[in-house]
Design an enzyme around this catalytic site. Structure first.
Site: not given
Ligand code: IDP
Ligand code: MG
Length: 162
Positions: A126, A137, A20, A123, A60
């Site tokens: 992805h 994807e 990212k 984070n 997303y």
């Molecule tokens: P993942 O990336 O671990 O699969 P997902 O639940 O699919 O997690 O969420 C996609 C992305 O959305 C996360 O990697 C993060 O960047 C963002 N995200 C998820 N939950 C939150 C939140 O509570 N606050 C802000 N960003 C979030």
């Molecule tokens: Mg995800």
């Protein structure tokens, strides 16, 4: 491709990985790629992408009702992303294990998020969460001609049967 040998029920897979904007800006592309390469995963596609709003929303789509969605789209389109397809045995689940939990504060040390991240909205990386998501994807981010079938000469030193 390998049939999996003794652990034949674990299949050779492809997974979609994206470093990212925070990971790219922080100069972590090489370190992250090195982890997957050293593990034995094969890079079959790789490119730097300035993500459009359309691509971000499509990628997303499952999260479109979540309160953080606008911020997530703004973040992912704010600076380049490095998009990757990795191939290897159990690539989807093992890729997720190497990445760590969604919230870096809950990610174990030794995982990518556990080593490099703090906030959930920053984070680093992805990774596809299922084989079906990976297929969707990969098709969304890459043209078929950008994903390369190739044989790694070291495969027999990674897998018991190739
Ligand atoms: P993942 O990336 O671990 O699969 P997902 O639940 O699919 O997690 O969420 C996609 C992305 O959305 C996360 O990697 C993060 O960047 C963002 N995200 C998820 N939950 C939150 C939140 O509570 N606050 C802000 N960003 C979030
Ligand atoms: Mg995800």
């Amino acid at each position: 491709m390998a049939d999996g040998g003794f652990f034949g029920w674990i299949s050779m897979e492809r997974t979609f990985i994206a470093i990212k904007p925070d990971g790219v800006q922080r100069g972590l592309v090489g370190e992250i790629l090195q982890r997957f390469e050293r593990r034995g995963y094969k890079i079959v596609a790789l490119k730097c992408v300035q993500v459009s709003e359309e691509l971000a929303k499509s990628h997303y789509a499952d999260l479109s009702e979540r309160p953080f969605f606008p911020g997530l789209v703004a973040f992912i389109t704010s600076s380049p992303v490095v998009a990757i397809v990795l191939e290897g045995k159990d690539a989807v689940a093992t890729g997720r294990t190497m990445i760590g939990a969604t919230n870096p504060l809950s990610s174990a040390p030794g995982t990518i998020r556990g080593d490099y991240g703090i906030d959930v909205g920053r984070n680093i990386i992805h990774g596809s969460d299922s084989v079906a998501s990976a297929e969707r994807e990969i098709a969304l981010w890459f043209a078929p001609s950008e994903v390369i079938d190739w044989q790694a000469n070291q495969a027999k030193w990674i897998y018991e049967k190739v």
